[in-house]
Design a protein around this motif. Structure first.
Motif, PDB file in Angstrom:
ATOM      1  N   ASP A  34       0.821  -1.217   0.000  1.00  0.00           N
ATOM      2  CA  ASP A  34       0.000   0.000   0.000  1.00  0.00           C
ATOM      3  C   ASP A  34       0.854   1.267   0.000  1.00  0.00           C
ATOM      4  OD1 ASP A  34      -2.264  -1.562   0.096  1.00  0.00           O
ATOM      5  OD2 ASP A  34      -2.515  -1.369   2.273  1.00  0.00           O
ATOM      6  N   LEU A  35       2.156   1.111   0.178  1.00  0.00           N
ATOM      7  CA  LEU A  35       3.028   2.269   0.341  1.00  0.00           C
ATOM      8  C   LEU A  35       3.821   2.599  -0.922  1.00  0.00           C
ATOM      9  CD1 LEU A  35       4.455   1.490   3.896  1.00  0.00           C
ATOM     10  CD2 LEU A  35       2.236   2.462   3.246  1.00  0.00           C
ATOM     11  N   VAL A  36       4.236   1.557  -1.658  1.00  0.00           N
ATOM     12  CA  VAL A  36       5.044   1.765  -2.870  1.00  0.00           C
ATOM     13  C   VAL A  36       4.641   0.762  -3.947  1.00  0.00           C
ATOM     14  CG1 VAL A  36       7.084   2.710  -1.697  1.00  0.00           C
ATOM     15  CG2 VAL A  36       6.878   0.232  -2.002  1.00  0.00           C
ATOM     16  N   SER A  37       4.896   1.132  -5.197  1.00  0.00           N
ATOM     17  CA  SER A  37       4.774   0.199  -6.317  1.00  0.00           C
ATOM     18  C   SER A  37       6.176  -0.043  -6.869  1.00  0.00           C
ATOM     19  CB  SER A  37       3.856   0.757  -7.408  1.00  0.00           C
ATOM     20  OG  SER A  37       4.286   2.031  -7.844  1.00  0.00           O
ATOM     21  N   ILE A  38       6.409  -1.225  -7.407  1.00  0.00           N
ATOM     22  CA  ILE A  38       7.733  -1.622  -7.888  1.00  0.00           C
ATOM     23  C   ILE A  38       7.859  -1.334  -9.380  1.00  0.00           C
ATOM     24  CG2 ILE A  38       9.271  -3.579  -8.254  1.00  0.00           C
ATOM     25  CD1 ILE A  38       8.107  -4.823  -5.706  1.00  0.00           C
ATOM     26  N   LEU A  39       8.950  -0.628  -9.759  1.00  0.00           N
ATOM     27  CA  LEU A  39       9.213  -0.301 -11.153  1.00  0.00           C
ATOM     28  C   LEU A  39      10.280  -1.204 -11.766  1.00  0.00           C
ATOM     29  CD1 LEU A  39       9.359   3.606 -10.992  1.00  0.00           C
ATOM     30  CD2 LEU A  39       7.364   2.137 -11.354  1.00  0.00           C
ATOM     31  N   GLY A  40      11.181  -1.697 -10.936  1.00  0.00           N
ATOM     32  CA  GLY A  40      12.259  -2.537 -11.437  1.00  0.00           C
ATOM     33  C   GLY A  40      13.056  -3.106 -10.278  1.00  0.00           C
ATOM     34  N   SER A  41      14.009  -3.963 -10.599  1.00  0.00           N
ATOM     35  CA  SER A  41      14.834  -4.572  -9.556  1.00  0.00           C
ATOM     36  C   SER A  41      16.309  -4.349  -9.851  1.00  0.00           C
ATOM     37  CB  SER A  41      14.551  -6.072  -9.445  1.00  0.00           C
ATOM     38  OG  SER A  41      14.907  -6.737 -10.653  1.00  0.00           O
ATOM     39  N   PHE A  42      17.122  -4.513  -8.818  1.00  0.00           N
ATOM     40  CA  PHE A  42      18.580  -4.398  -8.942  1.00  0.00           C
ATOM     41  C   PHE A  42      19.206  -5.625  -8.297  1.00  0.00           C
ATOM     42  CE2 PHE A  42      22.768  -3.395  -7.339  1.00  0.00           C
ATOM     43  CZ  PHE A  42      23.376  -2.731  -8.396  1.00  0.00           C
ATOM     44  N   GLN A  43      19.880  -6.448  -9.092  1.00  0.00           N
ATOM     45  CA  GLN A  43      20.558  -7.633  -8.583  1.00  0.00           C
ATOM     46  C   GLN A  43      22.056  -7.363  -8.486  1.00  0.00           C
ATOM     47  OE1 GLN A  43      19.675 -10.957  -7.491  1.00  0.00           O
ATOM     48  NE2 GLN A  43      21.818 -10.708  -6.884  1.00  0.00           N
ATOM     49  N   PRO A  44      22.612  -7.332  -7.257  1.00  0.00           N
ATOM     50  CA  PRO A  44      24.053  -7.098  -7.117  1.00  0.00           C
ATOM     51  C   PRO A  44      24.861  -8.196  -7.797  1.00  0.00           C
ATOM     52  CG  PRO A  44      22.921  -6.887  -5.000  1.00  0.00           C
ATOM     53  CD  PRO A  44      21.947  -7.496  -5.955  1.00  0.00           C
ATOM     54  N   ARG A  45      25.992  -7.792  -8.392  1.00  0.00           N
ATOM     55  CA  ARG A  45      26.922  -8.748  -8.989  1.00  0.00           C
ATOM     56  C   ARG A  45      28.332  -8.571  -8.429  1.00  0.00           C
ATOM     57  NH1 ARG A  45      23.713 -11.865  -9.833  1.00  0.00           N
ATOM     58  NH2 ARG A  45      22.725 -12.491 -11.809  1.00  0.00           N
ATOM     59  N   MET A  46      28.739  -7.318  -8.231  1.00  0.00           N
ATOM     60  CA  MET A  46      30.078  -7.020  -7.696  1.00  0.00           C
ATOM     61  C   MET A  46      29.901  -5.968  -6.603  1.00  0.00           C
ATOM     62  SD  MET A  46      31.773  -6.726 -11.408  1.00  0.00           S
ATOM     63  CE  MET A  46      31.738  -8.136 -12.527  1.00  0.00           C
ATOM     64  N   VAL A  47      30.311  -6.281  -5.389  1.00  0.00           N
ATOM     65  CA  VAL A  47      30.045  -5.423  -4.225  1.00  0.00           C
ATOM     66  C   VAL A  47      31.353  -5.024  -3.574  1.00  0.00           C
ATOM     67  CG1 VAL A  47      28.866  -5.274  -1.999  1.00  0.00           C
ATOM     68  CG2 VAL A  47      27.855  -6.646  -3.850  1.00  0.00           C
ATOM     69  N   LYS A  48      31.507  -3.732  -3.300  1.00  0.00           N
ATOM     70  CA  LYS A  48      32.662  -3.222  -2.548  1.00  0.00           C
ATOM     71  C   LYS A  48      32.153  -2.639  -1.240  1.00  0.00           C
ATOM     72  CE  LYS A  48      36.866  -1.504  -1.706  1.00  0.00           C
ATOM     73  NZ  LYS A  48      37.470  -0.424  -2.494  1.00  0.00           N
ATOM     74  N   MET A  49      32.782  -3.056  -0.124  1.00  0.00           N
ATOM     75  CA  MET A  49      32.462  -2.546   1.201  1.00  0.00           C
ATOM     76  C   MET A  49      33.765  -2.301   1.962  1.00  0.00           C
ATOM     77  SD  MET A  49      29.210  -4.956   2.281  1.00  0.00           S
ATOM     78  CE  MET A  49      28.428  -3.711   3.322  1.00  0.00           C
ATOM     79  N   ASP A  50      33.657  -1.749   3.139  1.00  0.00           N
ATOM     80  CA  ASP A  50      34.839  -1.550   3.963  1.00  0.00           C
ATOM     81  C   ASP A  50      35.382  -2.913   4.398  1.00  0.00           C
ATOM     82  OD1 ASP A  50      36.780  -0.214   5.437  1.00  0.00           O
ATOM     83  OD2 ASP A  50      35.540  -0.148   7.239  1.00  0.00           O
ATOM     84  N   GLY A  51      36.669  -2.983   4.679  1.00  0.00           N
ATOM     85  CA  GLY A  51      37.276  -4.234   5.130  1.00  0.00           C
ATOM     86  C   GLY A  51      38.211  -4.781   4.084  1.00  0.00           C
ATOM     87  N   HIS A  52      38.838  -5.903   4.409  1.00  0.00           N
ATOM     88  CA  HIS A  52      39.834  -6.494   3.526  1.00  0.00           C
ATOM     89  C   HIS A  52      39.304  -7.788   2.929  1.00  0.00           C
ATOM     90  CE1 HIS A  52      42.772  -3.629   4.957  1.00  0.00           C
ATOM     91  NE2 HIS A  52      42.441  -3.950   6.209  1.00  0.00           N
TER      92      HIS A  52
END
Length: 399
Positions: free
Chosen positions: A381-399
């Protein structure tokens, strides 16, 4: 400009709290519910809502939305002021990530900087650093140099920059993209040390002024007519602009490195407060870990590092104060995740999802997060979905 605080007055919570709507109650931990009930008893509270990704935080729970009368709660906004989602969509088929994985992984690693204390040797230029507030508010003056050196970088924790595949089922006039699978770049981070220092400084002023007892002290507020309240409001908006500038520079740098220009950009932020008209009255709406979802307002609701997120369009629901979740939400604290999830288990989950990870710790493993599909089912009831995003390559803090 000097802080002129009113005389400290011991404040107390109301016996009866305001009514507020809860979305996805079954998957919200009791401590987060307790925090929201405490916030509902503040004498300044007028309306509220709790999102389905809610979990325990300081002051307001993460996922808490609270509207107040002429007052702002620094910990109702949060420490990472203006924390932002930014998505660039390129007119390039998403399959390119499978064709040249090494190329994109190298760019992601070389063109980003992560870490709570990390900063660049050479500061990038941006108009946000010329904002007069840096020179008019004494507290902000000593933050200017560090803020400049961190401009365009990302923090720690759940902050990320990632390449992935944007899937659009059918052409939507809002996005202007044809159906298909496209290359996407998604980033999540906030206002770095600048926002954290602003939050800490003005929270202490609020606590010393309101003198709430026990755990409710983290809900201490500043009235906007107080000089400290006016200063915080100005500083909060500066931190929001700074966060937006960080994302702008991150996306510009990576787009240049891959030799493409985005054709669509979608952004939204949380950990912020807005002046909005609610039932004909101007109120201060805090969204701590909640996405603005006004009618036709675009937003991004991410999953975990392995699970797809969604591009959404708000429906302007009054029942949620025009808000939606800001992600899947944690189902484990960082400590619990570190104690119960092994790195090998995280690697297996990433392998099964065909995701490569640079940095990142087990506290951010996919298993530490709720199921986004279940969260989304609680907010149709709050939002409608227009598309999706599937992660493939992720960079975050850390080693």
């Amino acid at each position: 400009m000097e802080n002129k605080l009113p005389s400290a007055v011991e404040s107390s919570l109301n016996t009866q709290g305001i009514q507020f709507n809860i979305y996805g109650r079954k998957q919200i931990e009791e401590s987060a519910l307790h925090q929201m009930y405490q916030a509902a008893r503040l004498p300044i509270s007028v309306a509220g809502a709790l999102m389905p990704d809610a979990h325990h935080g300081y002051g307001l729970p993460i996922g808490g939305v609270l509207a107040t009368k002429n007052a702002v709660i620094p910990y109702g906004v949060g420490v990472d002021i203006g924390c932002r989602m930014a998505l660039s969509i390129f007119a390039v088929k998403g399959a390119v990530l499978n064709q040249k994985p090494g190329f994109f992984e190298r760019i992601l690693d070389e063109q980003t900087l992560f870490g709570s204390s990390k900063q660049f040797d050479r500061s990038p230029d941006h108009a946000v650093m010329d904002n007069r507030l840096f020179f008019e508010i004494p507290f902000l003056k000593y933050l200017h140099t560090r803020a400049w050196k961190q401009l365009g970088s990302s923090g720690s924790g759940n902050h990320f920059v990632e390449f992935g595949i944007v899937k659009i089922e059918e052409k939507d006039s809002t996005l202007g993209m044809p159906a298909g699978e496209w290359l996407g770049l998604l980033s999540h981070s906030g206002s770095r040390a600048l926002g954290a220092k602003i939050a800490q400084h003005y929270t202490q002023l609020a606590i010393s002024t309101r003198r709430l007892q026990g755990e409710s002290k983290h809900l201490s507020w500043l009235y906007l007519e107080e000089e400290a309240g006016a200063e915080y409001w100005a500083a909060m908006n500066l931190a929001g602009d700074y966060s937006a500038a960080c994302h702008e520079l991150i996306h510009k740098k990576i787009a240049k490195a891959i030799g493409e220009k985005p054709v669509v950009a979608v952004q939204n932020h949380h950990n912020f407060a807005w002046k909005e008209i609610i039932h004909g009255e101007e109120l201060i709406v805090h969204r701590k870990g909640a996405t603005p979802a006004g009618e036709n307002v675009l937003g991004i609701i991410p999953g975990s590092m392995a699970a797809p997120g969604y591009i959404v369009k708000g429906k302007g629901a009054a029942s949620s104060l025009q808000s939606a979740s800001h992600g899947a939400g944690r189902q484990m604290s960082r400590r619990a995740a570190n104690e119960s999830i092994t790195r090998s288990a995280m690697k297996l989950a990433l392998k099964e999802a065909n995701v490569s990870l640079i940095g990142g710790g087990v506290d951010e493993a996919p298993q530490a997060y709720k199921n986004l599909e279940e969260v989304m089912a609680c907010q149709t009831d709050l939002v409608s979905i227009l598309g999706s995003f599937q992660p493939r390559m992720v960079k975050m803090d850390g080693h």
